[in-house]
Each structure stands twice: as C-alpha cells, then as structure tokens.
Design a protein around this motif. Sequence first.
Motif, short mmCIF file in Angstrom:
data_model
loop_
_atom_site.label_atom_id
_atom_site.label_comp_id
_atom_site.label_asym_id
_atom_site.label_seq_id
_atom_site.Cartn_x
_atom_site.Cartn_y
_atom_site.Cartn_z
N ARG A 61 5.94 -1.92 -14.42
CA ARG A 61 5.18 -0.55 -14.89
C ARG A 61 4.37 0.05 -13.36
O ARG A 61 3.99 -0.73 -12.58
CB ARG A 61 3.97 -1.07 -15.64
N GLU A 62 4.61 1.18 -13.31
CA GLU A 62 3.95 1.97 -12.23
C GLU A 62 2.54 2.09 -12.43
O GLU A 62 2.13 2.37 -13.46
CB GLU A 62 4.58 3.10 -12.23
N LEU A 63 1.78 1.85 -11.16
CA LEU A 63 0.32 1.71 -11.39
C LEU A 63 -0.11 3.20 -11.21
O LEU A 63 0.60 4.06 -10.97
CB LEU A 63 -0.17 1.10 -10.20
N HIS A 64 -1.38 3.28 -11.80
CA HIS A 64 -1.98 4.84 -11.60
C HIS A 64 -1.80 5.48 -10.31
O HIS A 64 -1.82 4.82 -9.39
CB HIS A 64 -3.43 4.79 -11.99
N SER A 65 -1.57 6.90 -10.35
CA SER A 65 -1.40 7.55 -9.07
C SER A 65 -2.68 7.59 -8.30
O SER A 65 -2.53 7.93 -6.96
CB SER A 65 -1.13 8.86 -9.50
N VAL A 66 -3.74 7.25 -8.72
CA VAL A 66 -5.08 7.26 -7.81
C VAL A 66 -4.86 5.85 -6.65
O VAL A 66 -5.52 6.00 -5.95
CB VAL A 66 -6.44 7.17 -8.60
N MET A 67 -4.15 4.95 -7.07
CA MET A 67 -3.72 3.77 -6.46
C MET A 67 -2.78 4.23 -5.06
O MET A 67 -1.70 4.56 -5.35
CB MET A 67 -3.29 2.73 -7.18
N PRO A 68 -3.40 4.14 -3.95
CA PRO A 68 -2.74 4.43 -2.84
C PRO A 68 -1.78 3.39 -2.71
O PRO A 68 -1.77 2.23 -3.01
CB PRO A 68 -3.68 4.53 -1.51
N ARG A 69 -0.43 3.84 -1.77
CA ARG A 69 0.50 2.93 -1.48
C ARG A 69 0.37 2.55 0.09
O ARG A 69 0.26 3.71 0.75
CB ARG A 69 1.88 3.43 -1.74
N TYR A 70 0.20 1.30 0.40
CA TYR A 70 -0.03 1.23 1.85
C TYR A 70 1.22 0.53 2.50
O TYR A 70 1.99 -0.10 2.30
CB TYR A 70 -0.86 0.01 1.78
#
Length: 575
Positions: A161-170
């Motif tokens: 599942r894709e996490l919420h868009s507010v979660m940055p990708r590092y």
Amino acid sequence: MMLWKNKNNHYLWMHTLCALAVFFWACAALAGEEPIGVVGFSQQEALMLGEKIYRKGILPSGEPVTAIVKGDIPVDGTMFSCESCHMRSGIGSFEGGVLTTATNGANLYKAQFNFRDLTPDEIRKLPRYMLSQYLAPPRRPPYTDESLAVSLRLGIDPTGRELHSVMPRYLLDDREMKILVHYLKSLSAELSPGVTDTTIRFATIITDDVSAEEVDAAMAPLEKYILGRKKREKSIETRAKNYGIFGMTMDLSYRRISLSRWELKGSPDTWRKQLEEHYRREPVFALLGGITNGEWKPIHEFSEENRIPCIFPITDFPVISKSDWYTLYFSKGYYQEGEAVARHLGMTINLPHDKTVVQIYYNTREGRAFSSGFSETWQGLARQLPVNRILQAGEKLPPDFLRGLADKKNPPVVLLWLGPEAFPALETIAASANRPEMIYLSSSLLHENLEKLPEQSRGFTYITYPYALPRVKTLALNPSTAKGPQTTIDRRIPAKRYSTGVILTDALMMMGTDFYRDRFLEVIDMLQDKPQPYTDYERLSFGPGQRYAAKGCYIVQLTPGASPELVKKSEWVIH
C-alpha cells in the motif's frame, strides 16, 4: 605455497579463523572496547548519528538529508525531519486530519492488528460483533529492515500500500539507511525508568532556602491530588466489569502515583551531586513541580543531561533557552516582565528611535533578570541598548536622581527595576516639571505595596502585571485573609500547584500505556489552552517544543484614590 590441500584442512583453517575472531572480540570486550556494530561505527556512535538523521534531518556527513515531496520535488530534509511528524518519542501524532503512525521499533517490527493482544478471559468477554474484528488477519505484517528501507525511500508499506502523500520519501544510501534503522529499533524500545506495572514514580525538589510555609503551600496541593487519585482506585476496579474490553484497556494505562521529596541543601554548586545520589537511590519517571528561591539552572542541566522531564517548578529564575527540551516552566519569570516592557515600548507605543531608555536596578540576581529580559528583547527589535545605572547592595536611589536624568527637549523613559524603595524618588519627580516621559515598575517587586504607589506619579507610571487581571474592583492587600480572588503579586504557590495537577491528569490520560519520558512531554505539548479558573495566569498555552506556558504579561496603570483599580494598557501577549 597452499595453506590447505584438502577439504578437511580447509574446514580446520576456517574453524581456526573463527576461533581467533571470537578470541579477539572477547579481548576487546574485556578491555572495555565496544565491538564495531553498524557500518563501521560502534553501537553508541550509530545511535547518535541515527538520532541526528531522525530528529534534525542531518546525515553523518553533516549534509542535510534530501527528501522528495509531492512526488518529484526535492527539498531540504531539515524541514521535513522524521521527528517533526512522528514526534521525538516515535509514537506519532494526529494533526490536521492526518494520523502519523508510530515509528519506534517496538511498533514497526510487530504486526498491526485491530486489537492489542488479549487474554483468554478478555476474548471470552468480547461482544460478538467485535470477535470477527479481533480474529481478522493483521492490518500490516511486521516490517523487516528491507521493507522499512523501501517504505522510507519509496513510500510503500509491507502490504504494498502506498503511504499518504504527506510522508516524504528520503534519499538515503545503504549506509545511511542502516544507521537510521538501527536508531529506530532503539527508539522508545523500553518503558522509561520510574514505571512499573502498578506505579509511576515522581519526585519534587525542595531547596533549603525555601521557608517552611512555602514548602507546605507547595506540597499540600500535590499530596491532596495524589490522595484523591488513590481514593478513585475502587471505581477503577469496577471498570472492566462495567465497560468490558474498553474498561480493561483503560486499566492497563492506570498507574498509582508515588511522590518523593528530594531536598537539596547547601550551595547550588553541590546540588548536582545530590541530585545524582537521589536518582541513583530512586530512579523516577519525572520531576514534578519543585520550588526554590534561587536559580533553577543546576536542576535544569541535570534534567537535560539525563533526559528526565521536569514540569512546572516554582522559580523566578528559569533557564531561558530556545532549544532545551526537558524542563517545562510556567513562565520566564522576571525576565518575561522585562521582555514585556520592551515589546510595549517598541511595538505598542512605537517609541521613537532617538528616545533614550534608562534602566535602574540593583546588581542582584533579580535586577539582572529584569534587565536582561528588556535588553535582549529591545536589541532584537533593532533598538539601541539602554543606558544602565546599576546600584550596589545598600545603595539608595537619591530622591532627586530621576530629575537629574530628565531632558526638557527629549525626556527619557526610565525602567525602575526596584521595589517600594523607589517611591521617594517618584514623589520628588512628580512635583517637578522636568521629569522622565514614562516610568515602568514591576508589580512582582512591589508585592503588597502595589496600591501604595504615590498617587501623584500614577499618570506617568506603568506597571508590569504577569497574572490575569483581578475580576474584582479593589486590590486585595492580604491574600491570606482576603475574600474572593487573590490579586496581590506573590508567588501564588497553591494556584500553580493546582494547575500542575490539572495538566498532569490530562497528560497521564493521553499517554495511555506509552510510558516514555519524551511522550509525556509531547502529550503536554498537545494539550488545549488552560484559561482561568485552571490558572492564575491569563492562560497557559502549549505547543511543540514550547517550554514557557504563560506567554504574556500585562502593562497596567493605577487609578487615583486609596482603593485603586488596575487599568489595562496592553494585551496579554504583546505582538
């Protein structure tokens, strides 16, 4: 030359190498050297580096992490650190309709179900409609190091599942990722010291310069609070019977409170050693309240270095810091009154830049606190530093001193950080045509003499008032005998302790079973404002990392007459 010629020799050689490795590792351990643990760093070094990535968004190289937001926009990771959403404790938060889940290892590496693990007895008591939810497959399987790295880099959880868009990708390389994962595994991994299955232990600090009367005033409300909590234990025993699984869940978070009294004696230079001995004998979860007539700095530093929360000590001399975390004060004390005058002059009145400001104060801890509060804030408003006239111990302010400061063409503003000993000078200057334009005094230094301010000087004298304005017309002179609200300026110890009890109740309720010290402070940061009647201040306000709950101070004047009223000349918080 070959080292082995056949398979058996090969195995013998490999066993020898393994034995030597174990031997040298054991020697290093006996010598006190920690074995290399994470990508070339010791366990402790890796934790420190991982904490820096998590909390500050800073890589081991010292460069900021690069985070990707909204799909393809690279940003400086210091603006989107893990801590900013998942909190310092890693337990997460809920804000703006977005649930930020826990990122501590204990939660990440455990499957997530609809319910916590239940005992057989609890399962039998589940309502039928909830049983299917309890038996349902996990909402998320446990993370592994590999799936956690995918989640941090790509925003995909172990179910795909894709996490919420507010979660940055590092953008972290393998080495940096291993350091961060190592830190997450240690984050809030065990309950903090001072907590057992039944009890949460607090201590309050009393220094030997505090009178017995003030000690009693500080301790009585706390002891009453703990006694009241103990009396409610019987009702808690019936919760599970009345509320089933919900009552049981509440019971898991309930703890008795024990409160120890840590007395500090002698010079503040010796307090640190005394605190360490107290803590060695009795580790506590947090320091609750406390009172001193001196500076809180030695206790503040002990709390910071040992990461022990200290909430709402009674002190006029808190540590003024924008970054320290573990001590939460009611206000900035005397410093805050000086700060309020600077804001009133610079932002409300907008004093002309060519106007001279003169501070007069004794070379004492009190005088320096008022002066620092004004000077540092005044300079922050791009103003020239004031002229300081510092009085030494025993030195009196000459009655005609203020008249000598006055300039007919450009009279100064004078800050008299003195008590009632300033009254003779005020009486003299009031009768003169040549006087300062405005004079400021502190109600905290005037105490019960506030309403004795010379009447002829009230028109040009302004007073700092750090509490809520009285709701009755007349100032109460004797708080011990006055009926109705207490309005004189003293330390207001019982009221402050009552506020502490209210906040502690809310914090323990919100913490649930997450008995981590950082979480304790985080839930206080999330509390709603506490207005009157929960405090003697205008209000107590909270927010992430905010360590001074009462953020304002009124500027007032006195009306004429023997029973004066306070007239508000500023808002509570001066912007």
